[in-house]
Enzyme design. Structure first.
Site, PDB file in Angstrom:
ATOM      1  N   ALA A 250       0.802  -1.226   0.000  1.00 16.19           N
ATOM      2  CA  ALA A 250       0.000   0.000   0.000  1.00 16.19           C
ATOM      3  C   ALA A 250       0.835   1.276   0.000  1.00 16.19           C
ATOM      4  O   ALA A 250       0.290   2.372  -0.107  1.00 16.19           O
ATOM      5  CB  ALA A 250      -0.916  -0.005   1.217  1.00 16.19           C
TER       6      ALA A 250
ATOM      7  N   HIS B  17      -1.408   8.005   3.979  1.00 17.81           N
ATOM      8  CA  HIS B  17      -0.112   7.531   4.481  1.00 17.81           C
ATOM      9  C   HIS B  17       0.953   8.561   4.123  1.00 17.81           C
ATOM     10  O   HIS B  17       1.045   8.959   2.966  1.00 17.81           O
ATOM     11  CB  HIS B  17       0.301   6.219   3.805  1.00 17.81           C
TER      12      HIS B  17
HETATM   13  N1  LIG Z   1       1.615  -5.004   2.376  1.00 21.23           N
HETATM   14  C1  LIG Z   1       0.520  -4.248   2.420  1.00 21.23           C
HETATM   15  O1  LIG Z   1       0.567  -3.037   2.197  1.00 21.23           O
HETATM   16  C2  LIG Z   1      -0.803  -4.890   2.729  1.00 21.23           C
HETATM   17  C3  LIG Z   1      -1.970  -4.157   2.528  1.00 21.23           C
HETATM   18  C4  LIG Z   1      -3.191  -4.769   2.801  1.00 21.23           C
HETATM   19  C5  LIG Z   1      -3.233  -6.064   3.296  1.00 21.23           C
HETATM   20  N2  LIG Z   1      -2.071  -6.739   3.512  1.00 21.23           N
HETATM   21  C6  LIG Z   1      -2.083  -8.097   4.090  1.00 21.23           C
HETATM   22  O2  LIG Z   1      -2.460  -9.022   3.092  1.00 21.23           O
HETATM   23  C7  LIG Z   1      -3.163 -10.112   3.692  1.00 21.23           C
HETATM   24  C8  LIG Z   1      -4.472 -10.393   2.919  1.00 21.23           C
HETATM   25  O3  LIG Z   1      -5.303  -9.252   2.927  1.00 21.23           O
HETATM   26  P1  LIG Z   1      -6.796  -9.371   2.334  1.00 21.23           P
HETATM   27  O4  LIG Z   1      -7.374  -8.004   2.368  1.00 21.23           O
HETATM   28  O5  LIG Z   1      -6.792 -10.120   1.039  1.00 21.23           O
HETATM   29  O6  LIG Z   1      -7.490 -10.277   3.475  1.00 21.23           O
HETATM   30  P2  LIG Z   1      -8.775 -11.194   3.363  1.00 21.23           P
HETATM   31  O7  LIG Z   1      -9.220 -11.441   4.757  1.00 21.23           O
HETATM   32  O8  LIG Z   1      -9.758 -10.652   2.378  1.00 21.23           O
HETATM   33  O9  LIG Z   1      -8.229 -12.588   2.752  1.00 21.23           O
HETATM   34  C9  LIG Z   1      -7.384 -13.472   3.448  1.00 21.23           C
HETATM   35  C10 LIG Z   1      -7.423 -14.844   2.777  1.00 21.23           C
HETATM   36  O10 LIG Z   1      -6.438 -15.679   3.377  1.00 21.23           O
HETATM   37  C11 LIG Z   1      -7.006 -16.947   3.691  1.00 21.23           C
HETATM   38  N3  LIG Z   1      -6.266 -17.531   4.812  1.00 21.23           N
HETATM   39  C12 LIG Z   1      -6.268 -17.142   6.112  1.00 21.23           C
HETATM   40  N4  LIG Z   1      -5.423 -17.932   6.829  1.00 21.23           N
HETATM   41  C13 LIG Z   1      -4.894 -18.821   5.968  1.00 21.23           C
HETATM   42  C14 LIG Z   1      -3.968 -19.888   6.095  1.00 21.23           C
HETATM   43  N5  LIG Z   1      -3.406 -20.185   7.258  1.00 21.23           N
HETATM   44  N6  LIG Z   1      -3.654 -20.600   4.987  1.00 21.23           N
HETATM   45  C15 LIG Z   1      -4.195 -20.287   3.781  1.00 21.23           C
HETATM   46  N7  LIG Z   1      -5.075 -19.280   3.596  1.00 21.23           N
HETATM   47  C16 LIG Z   1      -5.421 -18.566   4.675  1.00 21.23           C
HETATM   48  C17 LIG Z   1      -8.453 -16.633   4.002  1.00 21.23           C
HETATM   49  O11 LIG Z   1      -9.247 -17.789   3.877  1.00 21.23           O
HETATM   50  C18 LIG Z   1      -8.748 -15.600   2.904  1.00 21.23           C
HETATM   51  O12 LIG Z   1      -9.004 -16.270   1.683  1.00 21.23           O
HETATM   52  C19 LIG Z   1      -3.381  -9.726   5.160  1.00 21.23           C
HETATM   53  O13 LIG Z   1      -2.399 -10.386   5.959  1.00 21.23           O
HETATM   54  C20 LIG Z   1      -3.128  -8.246   5.191  1.00 21.23           C
HETATM   55  O14 LIG Z   1      -2.600  -7.807   6.429  1.00 21.23           O
HETATM   56  C21 LIG Z   1      -0.874  -6.185   3.215  1.00 21.23           C
END
Ligand SMILES: NC(=O)c1ccc[n+]([C@@H]2O[C@H](COP(=O)([O-])OP(=O)(O)OC[C@H]3O[C@@H](n4cnc5c(N)ncnc54)[C@H](O)[C@@H]3O)[C@@H](O)[C@H]2O)c1
Length: 262
Positions: free
Chosen positions: A119, A215
């Protein structure tokens, strides 16, 4: 054609899958979700192998978009087997030992784990500037008051009654990640690229005058200085996730397949 396994099929994973449909250099050949999510993912991605662990063969590249538990469960073993992995849940690396474990697994598998910028921007500039020496790095996250519901920001404060911007946290990135783990991705990414979790200053603000997540990163060092401000639009599928994170993940994947990478 690079064969990609997606770990997680939520807001980011699902959007990445849609953007990669018909891609000339990459094909999503596996999706990894918890057992209870397999049927739903199968319905959304017909023809793709959906499983509750990363297939041990036939995968060239893994993209994680699932959280801390999935890093332990799936990314570490894939790296140790020699499969390169791209990680989106960078906030997970704020937890003690996680970064070391990723590095050790990648070393054991003679491969590499890449953390995406997600992000936030200017991670390339920050990581390059570090080589010349950084004096200070500050990250400020400004969100509408309701975005801080369910966090320590509610203690001693009625978020719904705020009439002006209020600093809800000021301290190190390490402390911010401990108190606000769901907001840890950007602070962790800025820390890892720059001065580390203890020397990166974080300020979190609840601002009734903003409807967006803003941000800001300010850095000073031998290179000079920069200030970056981003107003990210959320993903419809998960308002807590910036749409830019999806593009950042797709860019990282495409750069692995491209003859010219930028
Ligand atoms: N780097 C960044 O800037 C940034 C920004 C936003 C989100 N993220 C991270 O990305 C990740 C995903 O975000 P999202 O919005 O898609 O979330 P989300 O909740 O929409 O999706 C998460 C997915 O992961 C699956 N999941 C959960 N635990 C699991 C496991 N142990 N094994 C396999 N699958 C599993 C869930 O079933 C779901 O399909 C989060 O950890 C979030 O913190 C990072």
């Amino acid at each position: 054609m690079l064969r990609v396994a997606l770990i997680g099929f939520g807001a980011i994973g699902g959007s990445v899958y849609e953007l990669l449909k018909g891609d000339a250099g990459l094909a999503v050949t596996a999706i990894v979700v918890p057992a209870e999510g397999v049927a739903a993912a199968q319905a959304l991605a017909p023809g793709v192998q959906v499983a509750s662990s990363v297939p041990a063969s036939g995968i060239d590249l893994v993209l994680e978009t699932a959280g801390h538990a999935a890093i332990e469960e799936h990314v570490l073993p894939a790296l140790a087997r020699g499969t390169p992995c791209i990680v989106a849940s960078v906030g997970a690396l704020s937890a003690g030992g996680c970064a070391d474990k990723l590095e050790a697994a990648a070393l054991a598998g003679r491969t590499q784990v890449q953390l995406i910028a997600g992000a936030i921007g200017a991670i390339d500039a920050l990581a390059a500037a570090r080589l010349g020496g950084l004096d200070s790095v500050r990250y400020t996250g400004r969100k509408p008051p309701q975005a801080w519901k369910g966090t320590p920001a509610e203690q001693g404060r009625d978020l719904g009654a705020l009439t002006q911007a209020s600093v809800i946290f000021e301290g190190s990135a390490r402390e911010a990640a401990r108190l606000y783990p769901k907001n840890a991705n950007v602070a962790a990414t800025v820390s890892l690229a720059g001065l580390g979790l203890d020397r990166t200053l974080v300020r979190l603000i609840a601002d009734p005058a903003t409807a967006e997540n803003v941000h800001t990163v300010e850095a000073e060092g031998a290179f000079g200085s920069f200030a970056l401000s981003m107003r990210n639009k959320p993903l419809a599928a998960n308002p807590k996730t910036s749409a830019l994170t999806v593009y950042s993940a797709v860019r990282a994947l495409r750069n692995r397949a491209a003859a010219l990478a930028i």
